[in-house]
Every structure is written in structure tokens, then in C-alpha cells.
Design a protein around this motif. Structure first.
Motif, PDB file in Angstrom:
ATOM      1  N   SER A  16      -1.443  12.209   0.746  1.00 57.39           N
ATOM      2  CA  SER A  16      -2.218  12.529   1.948  1.00 57.39           C
ATOM      3  C   SER A  16      -3.652  12.034   1.798  1.00 57.39           C
ATOM      4  O   SER A  16      -4.276  11.583   2.772  1.00 57.39           O
ATOM      5  N   TRP A  17      -4.182  12.116   0.581  1.00 53.68           N
ATOM      6  CA  TRP A  17      -5.547  11.636   0.308  1.00 53.68           C
ATOM      7  C   TRP A  17      -5.593  10.110   0.245  1.00 53.68           C
ATOM      8  O   TRP A  17      -6.437   9.479   0.896  1.00 53.68           O
ATOM      9  N   VAL A  20       3.990  11.163   5.333  1.00 54.95           N
ATOM     10  CA  VAL A  20       2.541  11.083   5.561  1.00 54.95           C
ATOM     11  C   VAL A  20       2.085   9.650   5.870  1.00 54.95           C
ATOM     12  O   VAL A  20       0.905   9.416   6.087  1.00 54.95           O
ATOM     13  N   LYS A  21       3.045   8.710   5.851  1.00 58.44           N
ATOM     14  CA  LYS A  21       2.762   7.283   6.076  1.00 58.44           C
ATOM     15  C   LYS A  21       1.704   6.753   5.109  1.00 58.44           C
ATOM     16  O   LYS A  21       0.736   6.111   5.506  1.00 58.44           O
ATOM     17  N   CYS A  22       1.928   7.051   3.843  1.00 54.86           N
ATOM     18  CA  CYS A  22       1.097   6.459   2.796  1.00 54.86           C
ATOM     19  C   CYS A  22       1.751   5.136   2.399  1.00 54.86           C
ATOM     20  O   CYS A  22       2.713   5.123   1.626  1.00 54.86           O
ATOM     21  N   GLU A  23       1.248   4.044   2.933  1.00 57.29           N
ATOM     22  CA  GLU A  23       1.856   2.746   2.674  1.00 57.29           C
ATOM     23  C   GLU A  23       1.690   2.324   1.216  1.00 57.29           C
ATOM     24  O   GLU A  23       2.576   1.691   0.635  1.00 57.29           O
ATOM     25  N   PHE A  24       0.564   2.657   0.620  1.00 56.71           N
ATOM     26  CA  PHE A  24       0.338   2.286  -0.772  1.00 56.71           C
ATOM     27  C   PHE A  24       1.429   2.872  -1.662  1.00 56.71           C
ATOM     28  O   PHE A  24       2.017   2.174  -2.490  1.00 56.71           O
ATOM     29  N   CYS A  25       1.727   4.144  -1.483  1.00 49.85           N
ATOM     30  CA  CYS A  25       2.741   4.804  -2.315  1.00 49.85           C
ATOM     31  C   CYS A  25       4.153   4.441  -1.875  1.00 49.85           C
ATOM     32  O   CYS A  25       5.054   4.271  -2.693  1.00 49.85           O
ATOM     33  N   LEU A  45      -7.782   6.119   2.176  1.00 49.25           N
ATOM     34  CA  LEU A  45      -8.708   5.296   1.402  1.00 49.25           C
ATOM     35  C   LEU A  45      -8.649   3.808   1.696  1.00 49.25           C
ATOM     36  O   LEU A  45      -9.501   3.055   1.221  1.00 49.25           O
ATOM     37  N   ASP A  46      -7.638   3.353   2.419  1.00 49.23           N
ATOM     38  CA  ASP A  46      -7.482   1.917   2.705  1.00 49.23           C
ATOM     39  C   ASP A  46      -7.322   1.079   1.440  1.00 49.23           C
ATOM     40  O   ASP A  46      -7.751  -0.072   1.392  1.00 49.23           O
ATOM     41  N   ILE A  47      -6.705   1.655   0.421  1.00 49.25           N
ATOM     42  CA  ILE A  47      -6.397   0.849  -0.762  1.00 49.25           C
ATOM     43  C   ILE A  47      -5.086   0.122  -0.516  1.00 49.25           C
ATOM     44  O   ILE A  47      -4.275   0.526   0.312  1.00 49.25           O
ATOM     45  N   ASP A  48      -4.898  -0.974  -1.214  1.00 45.62           N
ATOM     46  CA  ASP A  48      -3.664  -1.731  -1.062  1.00 45.62           C
ATOM     47  C   ASP A  48      -3.348  -2.430  -2.373  1.00 45.62           C
ATOM     48  O   ASP A  48      -4.196  -2.515  -3.274  1.00 45.62           O
ATOM     49  N   HIS A  49      -2.148  -2.929  -2.476  1.00 43.42           N
ATOM     50  CA  HIS A  49      -1.718  -3.615  -3.689  1.00 43.42           C
ATOM     51  C   HIS A  49      -2.367  -4.990  -3.798  1.00 43.42           C
ATOM     52  O   HIS A  49      -2.895  -5.534  -2.824  1.00 43.42           O
ATOM     53  N   HIS A  50      -2.350  -5.506  -5.036  1.00 40.97           N
ATOM     54  CA  HIS A  50      -2.886  -6.844  -5.342  1.00 40.97           C
ATOM     55  C   HIS A  50      -4.411  -6.896  -5.221  1.00 40.97           C
ATOM     56  O   HIS A  50      -4.986  -7.973  -5.066  1.00 40.97           O
ATOM     57  N   GLN A  51      -5.074  -5.752  -5.314  1.00 38.93           N
ATOM     58  CA  GLN A  51      -6.536  -5.716  -5.231  1.00 38.93           C
ATOM     59  C   GLN A  51      -7.201  -5.434  -6.573  1.00 38.93           C
ATOM     60  O   GLN A  51      -8.408  -5.616  -6.703  1.00 38.93           O
ATOM     61  N   TYR A  52      -6.433  -4.993  -7.560  1.00 40.62           N
ATOM     62  CA  TYR A  52      -7.026  -4.610  -8.850  1.00 40.62           C
ATOM     63  C   TYR A  52      -6.023  -4.965  -9.943  1.00 40.62           C
ATOM     64  O   TYR A  52      -4.843  -4.622  -9.834  1.00 40.62           O
ATOM     65  N   LEU A  53      -6.479  -5.633 -10.999  1.00 42.51           N
ATOM     66  CA  LEU A  53      -5.583  -6.148 -12.036  1.00 42.51           C
ATOM     67  C   LEU A  53      -4.426  -6.891 -11.378  1.00 42.51           C
ATOM     68  O   LEU A  53      -3.252  -6.658 -11.671  1.00 42.51           O
ATOM     69  N   ALA A  54      -4.771  -7.764 -10.450  1.00 52.51           N
ATOM     70  CA  ALA A  54      -3.765  -8.484  -9.676  1.00 52.51           C
ATOM     71  C   ALA A  54      -2.981  -9.447 -10.563  1.00 52.51           C
ATOM     72  O   ALA A  54      -3.396  -9.795 -11.666  1.00 52.51           O
ATOM     73  N   GLY A  55      -1.837  -9.879 -10.047  1.00 53.28           N
ATOM     74  CA  GLY A  55      -1.025 -10.847 -10.771  1.00 53.28           C
ATOM     75  C   GLY A  55       0.238 -10.262 -11.351  1.00 53.28           C
ATOM     76  O   GLY A  55       1.041 -10.988 -11.932  1.00 53.28           O
ATOM     77  N   THR A  56       0.439  -8.947 -11.204  1.00 51.26           N
ATOM     78  CA  THR A  56       1.685  -8.326 -11.657  1.00 51.26           C
ATOM     79  C   THR A  56       2.395  -7.737 -10.448  1.00 51.26           C
ATOM     80  O   THR A  56       1.775  -7.409  -9.435  1.00 51.26           O
TER      81      THR A  56
END
Length: 206
Positions: A163-164, A76-81, A168-179
Motif C-alpha cells: 500500500s505504501w 492494492v494495484k502495486c505494480e512494482f510488487c 512512491l512511483d518506483i519501478d524496475h530497472h531503476q537501481y542496480l539495473a541489468g538483472t
């Protein structure tokens, strides 16, 4: 920024905050997707509890479920997952190289017959393939009926979620970043991630 915003940590109750910290500490899922689900606590806990029961726990080898999860990401090309890795699976011996051939699993020598059967099952679910008696004989040769049920439910859950999330255009390092818990090689810092995504052989470009 995501199409549906992140719920601030301070707006969550104590139990939900602890789960968010677990996401940052252990990953899969990482905090961003959970912070979106937190808008609807019933959905947040329905997903969290189901994920715990049929991904981290259950009767099917966790490493096999991890391969199926990332196969769905590639499908599904979910890059986040797709740019996450299960720490639990790596401790069970799953190697980073085993993620590379997922879309060509049948011809790859990186998977054993049980892993290939699980990926064929995942492929059939994701692509709505017509299957025959030989397909089911293969499934029953490698898995018990409880295992087939759990794996089918897991694939359905992760296919729907990914698929959902892709929208959403979410990505890593955007929330509780630093890990960097559970992030794939090349994605463990924002700088690494930007460089990897700009590479011509980045998996989501294909």
C-alpha cells in the motif's frame, strides 16, 4: 523518479550493500524498494529480517505465501510488487498461469482447497470482511494455529508495504539495473516492460 529517492549503494555500509546485491541477484524484493527503505536503516533491517523469517522461511508453504503476496498486489494495484515472482515458489512448482485468476480464486480450478482457503484469509484481511464460524472452520480445517498466525502476520506485512510502495512511483530497472531476477514474464527488460504495460490487457488496467 520515485517520490522518495534511492540511497546510493556507496552510501550504505558493507552489510546493507550485500543485501542490496542479494536483491539484484535473487529478487523479491527487487533493489528499488530496498534502496528507498535504506534511508532508515532500522526500517530496512526490520523489513528485511521479517521478510526472511515469515516469507522465505516459516511453517506455511512458501508457494502459498507467494500467491497471497500477489493477491495483495492485485488488490492494492502495486505494480512494482505485482510484476515480481518468487524464484523459490517457482522451484516448488508454482506456475505462471496460477497468478492469472487470483481475484477470482474461489471459482477457479487453478487452486486446491488449501490455496483457496489461504486466499480467502488474505481477502478477509485486505478487505476487512466480516466473517462467521463457517469461515473459521474452513481456516482450521486447512491450517494449524501457528500457520494461521504466520500467514496473518505475513499478509499484514505485505499489505502495508505494498500500500505504501504504490505511492512512491518506483519501478524496475531503476537501481542496480541489468538483472532480471524474479521479474515476471514481460518485465525482464525495460523494453519488454514498456510493451507489456502499454497492452490493453495489462493486469493493472482492470
Amino acid at each position: 523518479m520515485p517520490r522518495i529517492g534511492y540511497v546510493p549503494l556507496e552510501a550504505m555500509d558493507e552489510r546493507m550493500q550485500e543485501e542490496m546485491r542479494r536483491c539484484a541477484r535473487e529478487g523479491t524484493p527487487r533493489p528499488e524498494s530496498s534502496a528507498v527503505r535504506a534511508h532508515a536503516p532500522n526500517a530496512f533491517w526490520a523489513f528485511t529480517d521479517s521478510w526472511e523469517a515469515i516469507f522465505r522461511k516459516g511453517v506455511v508453504d512458501h508457494a502459498i505465501k507467494e500467491l497471497c503476496r500477489v493477491y495483495v498486489s492485485r488488490t492494492v494495484k502495486c505494480e512494482f510488487c505485482g510484476n515480481q515472482r518468487s524464484i523459490q515458489a517457482s522451484t516448488q512448482g508454482l506456475l505462471e498461469q496460477q497468478y492469472d485468476d487470483l481475484l477470482n480464486f474461489e471459482s477457479s480450478d487453478r487452486y486446491d482447497e488449501r490455496q483457496k482457503a489461504a486466499l480467502a484469509y488474505t481477502e478477509a484481511i485486505a478487505w476487512r470482511l466480516d466473517v462467521d464460524d463457517e469461515f473459521w472452520e474452513r481456516m482450521h480445517r486447512h491450517f494449524t494455529e501457528p500457520e494461521l498466525v504466520e500467514l496473518g502476520c505475513f499478509v499484514a506485512l505485505t499489505f502495508g508495504q505494498q500500500s505504501w510502495l504504490r505511492l512512491l512511483d518506483i519501478d524496475h530497472h531503476q537501481y542496480l539495473a541489468g538483472t532480471d531476477a524474479s521479474l515476471a514474464p514481460g518485465f525482464r527488460t525495460p523494453e519488454e516492460q514498456e510493451k507489456t504495460k502499454s497492452s490493453p490487457d495489462y493486469w493493472a488496467r482492470s
